[in-house]
Design a protein around this motif. Structure first.
Motif, PDB file in Angstrom:
ATOM      1  N   ALA A 180       0.829  -1.205   0.000  1.00  0.00           N
ATOM      2  CA  ALA A 180       0.000   0.000   0.000  1.00  0.00           C
ATOM      3  C   ALA A 180       0.862   1.253   0.000  1.00  0.00           C
ATOM      4  O   ALA A 180       0.590   2.222  -0.733  1.00  0.00           O
ATOM      5  CB  ALA A 180      -0.942  -0.012   1.203  1.00  0.00           C
ATOM      6  N   ALA A 181       1.908   1.263   0.819  1.00  0.00           N
ATOM      7  CA  ALA A 181       2.799   2.420   0.880  1.00  0.00           C
ATOM      8  C   ALA A 181       3.531   2.609  -0.443  1.00  0.00           C
ATOM      9  O   ALA A 181       3.714   3.747  -0.916  1.00  0.00           O
ATOM     10  CB  ALA A 181       3.800   2.261   2.024  1.00  0.00           C
ATOM     11  N   LEU A 182       3.958   1.523  -1.048  1.00  0.00           N
ATOM     12  CA  LEU A 182       4.644   1.609  -2.332  1.00  0.00           C
ATOM     13  C   LEU A 182       3.710   2.172  -3.399  1.00  0.00           C
ATOM     14  O   LEU A 182       4.091   3.070  -4.168  1.00  0.00           O
ATOM     15  CB  LEU A 182       5.172   0.230  -2.728  1.00  0.00           C
ATOM     16  N   THR A 183       2.490   1.665  -3.434  1.00  0.00           N
ATOM     17  CA  THR A 183       1.516   2.132  -4.426  1.00  0.00           C
ATOM     18  C   THR A 183       1.241   3.616  -4.252  1.00  0.00           C
ATOM     19  O   THR A 183       1.175   4.380  -5.231  1.00  0.00           O
ATOM     20  CB  THR A 183       0.213   1.331  -4.303  1.00  0.00           C
ATOM     21  N   ALA A 184       1.090   4.051  -3.008  1.00  0.00           N
ATOM     22  CA  ALA A 184       0.800   5.464  -2.731  1.00  0.00           C
ATOM     23  C   ALA A 184       1.951   6.373  -3.117  1.00  0.00           C
ATOM     24  O   ALA A 184       1.746   7.559  -3.435  1.00  0.00           O
ATOM     25  CB  ALA A 184       0.467   5.640  -1.251  1.00  0.00           C
ATOM     26  N   ALA A 185       3.170   5.840  -3.108  1.00  0.00           N
ATOM     27  CA  ALA A 185       4.349   6.659  -3.414  1.00  0.00           C
ATOM     28  C   ALA A 185       4.543   6.888  -4.908  1.00  0.00           C
ATOM     29  O   ALA A 185       5.288   7.790  -5.316  1.00  0.00           O
ATOM     30  CB  ALA A 185       5.595   6.002  -2.832  1.00  0.00           C
ATOM     31  N   ILE A 186       3.908   6.086  -5.736  1.00  0.00           N
ATOM     32  CA  ILE A 186       4.067   6.215  -7.183  1.00  0.00           C
ATOM     33  C   ILE A 186       3.228   7.398  -7.676  1.00  0.00           C
ATOM     34  O   ILE A 186       2.035   7.501  -7.379  1.00  0.00           O
ATOM     35  CB  ILE A 186       3.639   4.920  -7.891  1.00  0.00           C
ATOM     36  N   ASP A 187       3.868   8.302  -8.421  1.00  0.00           N
ATOM     37  CA  ASP A 187       3.126   9.408  -9.026  1.00  0.00           C
ATOM     38  C   ASP A 187       3.401   9.448 -10.520  1.00  0.00           C
ATOM     39  O   ASP A 187       4.047   8.543 -11.069  1.00  0.00           O
ATOM     40  CB  ASP A 187       3.457  10.744  -8.347  1.00  0.00           C
ATOM     41  N   GLU A 188       2.931  10.502 -11.190  1.00  0.00           N
ATOM     42  CA  GLU A 188       3.042  10.555 -12.647  1.00  0.00           C
ATOM     43  C   GLU A 188       4.487  10.664 -13.115  1.00  0.00           C
ATOM     44  O   GLU A 188       4.791  10.386 -14.292  1.00  0.00           O
ATOM     45  CB  GLU A 188       2.224  11.728 -13.200  1.00  0.00           C
ATOM     46  N   ASN A 189       5.405  11.030 -12.223  1.00  0.00           N
ATOM     47  CA  ASN A 189       6.811  11.151 -12.599  1.00  0.00           C
ATOM     48  C   ASN A 189       7.664   9.971 -12.138  1.00  0.00           C
ATOM     49  O   ASN A 189       8.888   9.998 -12.288  1.00  0.00           O
ATOM     50  CB  ASN A 189       7.393  12.449 -12.031  1.00  0.00           C
ATOM     51  N   THR A 190       7.035   8.943 -11.585  1.00  0.00           N
ATOM     52  CA  THR A 190       7.776   7.756 -11.158  1.00  0.00           C
ATOM     53  C   THR A 190       8.158   6.935 -12.380  1.00  0.00           C
ATOM     54  O   THR A 190       7.300   6.591 -13.206  1.00  0.00           O
ATOM     55  CB  THR A 190       6.947   6.901 -10.194  1.00  0.00           C
ATOM     56  N   VAL A 191       9.442   6.627 -12.492  1.00  0.00           N
ATOM     57  CA  VAL A 191       9.911   5.854 -13.646  1.00  0.00           C
ATOM     58  C   VAL A 191      10.210   4.412 -13.290  1.00  0.00           C
ATOM     59  O   VAL A 191      10.237   3.548 -14.178  1.00  0.00           O
ATOM     60  CB  VAL A 191      11.160   6.508 -14.278  1.00  0.00           C
ATOM     61  N   ALA A 192      10.451   4.123 -11.993  1.00  0.00           N
ATOM     62  CA  ALA A 192      10.823   2.759 -11.624  1.00  0.00           C
ATOM     63  C   ALA A 192      10.590   2.509 -10.147  1.00  0.00           C
ATOM     64  O   ALA A 192      10.571   3.438  -9.332  1.00  0.00           O
ATOM     65  CB  ALA A 192      12.292   2.485 -11.955  1.00  0.00           C
ATOM     66  N   VAL A 193      10.413   1.239  -9.835  1.00  0.00           N
ATOM     67  CA  VAL A 193      10.487   0.729  -8.471  1.00  0.00           C
ATOM     68  C   VAL A 193      11.712  -0.176  -8.426  1.00  0.00           C
ATOM     69  O   VAL A 193      11.832  -1.112  -9.225  1.00  0.00           O
ATOM     70  CB  VAL A 193       9.221  -0.053  -8.091  1.00  0.00           C
ATOM     71  N   LEU A 194      12.634   0.123  -7.535  1.00  0.00           N
ATOM     72  CA  LEU A 194      13.888  -0.629  -7.407  1.00  0.00           C
ATOM     73  C   LEU A 194      13.879  -1.372  -6.078  1.00  0.00           C
ATOM     74  O   LEU A 194      13.838  -0.749  -5.016  1.00  0.00           O
ATOM     75  CB  LEU A 194      15.075   0.332  -7.467  1.00  0.00           C
ATOM     76  N   LEU A 195      13.897  -2.710  -6.142  1.00  0.00           N
ATOM     77  CA  LEU A 195      13.802  -3.522  -4.933  1.00  0.00           C
ATOM     78  C   LEU A 195      14.741  -4.712  -4.995  1.00  0.00           C
ATOM     79  O   LEU A 195      15.024  -5.244  -6.070  1.00  0.00           O
ATOM     80  CB  LEU A 195      12.381  -4.075  -4.766  1.00  0.00           C
ATOM     81  N   GLU A 196      15.171  -5.173  -3.824  1.00  0.00           N
ATOM     82  CA  GLU A 196      15.749  -6.501  -3.675  1.00  0.00           C
ATOM     83  C   GLU A 196      14.603  -7.470  -3.389  1.00  0.00           C
ATOM     84  O   GLU A 196      13.836  -7.248  -2.451  1.00  0.00           O
ATOM     85  CB  GLU A 196      16.720  -6.539  -2.498  1.00  0.00           C
ATOM     86  N   PRO A 197      14.464  -8.545  -4.155  1.00  0.00           N
ATOM     87  CA  PRO A 197      13.400  -9.510  -3.870  1.00  0.00           C
ATOM     88  C   PRO A 197      13.528 -10.121  -2.473  1.00  0.00           C
ATOM     89  O   PRO A 197      12.534 -10.528  -1.880  1.00  0.00           O
ATOM     90  CB  PRO A 197      13.577 -10.571  -4.948  1.00  0.00           C
TER      91      PRO A 197
END
Length: 403
Positions: A180-197
């Motif tokens: 939920a927090a990750l989804t809320a952080a994405i906006d129109e200028n977000t180009v990537a989500v960078l994570l370690e699995p």
């Protein structure tokens, strides 16, 4: 103390002549084979760190050593100003292993991460249409992606971050495992989500079930690249080729390193499809040593070892033995364990000892491991380890906890 021992003097010399950016155990290794190390005084140790997964195939794997020897006799470096005869095979076979169109070879894991950041930003401007200079990337608390100035800018580990500012902007940090927090952080200028699995440096932290598929879904829906940092978790460590495979997730970009060099040379790579990596044009990114002939010769053999599936199976099967041994120690000095394949994080009761103290006591018993964050230890033995060697390490750990 035996005056003939070489270790104390070698430790003193290292302390005298080296910047103190590490705090190694006082062990001085001179040779190794398979899962075993030998120090300058002839004492043998069972390796339960494997170079932070850089030695997934053990020390001096015969197939990898043979590839290195053969290439050393022919050609070691050309720079990317020319093409050499090992380059295409490596890129093709790694791309096929990843199920991607293209590969961009670099040297270190941090370089792969920096490459991924640059590619994601350029993709955001050229493909997604983000206004110039406004791209942002969502990352997770507790991350460890490397130690360059840009990467430590979004670290939440103050040891890694403090006093290295001013920090690079363009990153939003959210709690790991919180969709939920990750989804809320994405906006129109977000180009990537960078994570370690799986967060290795944090103590082999496995995210909640469904988290990675959820990240994949939201990235697809919001036109954002999903970048998986599989530098430690990938290439067989977790019982699959990639940690993402455990939940059937395919990221847009894999960041690879460590084990890709077979424990012989530093090799890293970014793998993605042409619509992502294709944004780079000549002169916009590069590395003199990236994709050099020696690196490609060794890394191609690494890919071929993985293509058989043997090491993924070994990691999965032996990982269950490791899990059973560790879970049997919960309540007997261990508070919690987290295991995925041959990769484990174990939290020692802090009333007993710190992680550093536990690793020192294990070393005295002939087992080498590494602590992280207080009373947590990481275990990552080479994938060539045997059942008997796992049992030996578990016996020594039990005795350390009971002492």
């Amino acid at each position: 103390m035996d005056d003939k021992l070489r270790t104390p003097g070698a430790v003193r010399d290292a302390e005298r002549w080296t910047a103190h950016n590490y705090h190694p155990l006082p062990v001085v290794i001179s040779s190794a084979e398979g899962a075993w190390l030998t120090d300058v005084d002839g004492r043998r140790y069972l390796d339960f760190l494997a170079g932070y997964s850089a030695l997934n195939f053990g020390h001096r794997h015969p197939q990898l050593i043979a590839a290195a020897h053969a290439q050393l006799d022919r050609l070691t470096l050309t720079s990317r100003a020319f093409i050499h005869d090992q380059f295409a095979d490596f890129c093709r076979e790694l791309a096929e292993l990843c199920g991607k169109d293209l590969v961009l070879p670099m040297n270190t894991g941090a370089e792969a991460v920096e490459t991924g950041i640059k590619v994601a930003r350029k993709w955001g401007y050229q493909v997604k249409g983000v206004p110039a200079g406004q791209a942002n990337i969502v990352v997770a608390e507790g991350n460890f992606h490397g130690r360059t100035t840009t990467i430590v800018s979004f670290s939440t580990d103050e040891d890694a971050r403090a006093d290295f500012g001013p920090y690079t902007p363009g990153f939003t940090v959210v709690p790991y495992g919180d969709l939920a927090a990750l989804t809320a952080a994405i906006d129109e200028n977000t180009v990537a989500v960078l994570l370690e699995p799986i967060q290795g440096e944090q103590g082999v932290v496995v995210p909640p079930e469904g988290y990675l598929p959820g990240v994949r879904q939201v990235c697809t829906e919001r036109d954002v690249l999903f970048i998986a940092d599989e530098i430690q978790s990938g290439l067989g460590r977790t019982g699959a080729t990639f940690a993402c495979d455990h939940e059937g997730v395919v990221p847009d970009m894999y960041l690879l390193g460590k084990a890709l060099g077979g424990g012989i040379v530093p090799v890293s790579a970014v793998a993605a499809n042409a619509d992502v990596l294709g944004v780079l044009k000549p002169g916009q990114h590069g590395s003199t040593f990236g994709g050099n002939p020696l690196a490609c010769a060794v890394a191609t053999e690494v890919v071929r070892l993985l293509a058989t599936g043997e090491f993924q199976r070994r990691s999965a099967e032996l990982g269950e033995r490791l899990r059973a041994g560790l879970e049997g120690l919960v309540g007997k000095g261990l508070v919690e364990v987290r295991v995925r394949g041959l990769w484990a994080g174990l939290d020692i009761d802090p009333a007993l000892m710190s992680g550093r103290e536990a690793c020192e006591r294990l070393a005295a018993r002939g087992v080498l491991a590494k602590d992280t964050h207080g009373s947590t230890i990481r275990l990552a033995p080479p994938l060539v380890i045997t059942e008997e060697e796992i049992d030996l390490a578990m016996t020594q750990l039990a005795e350390v906890l009971a002492a």
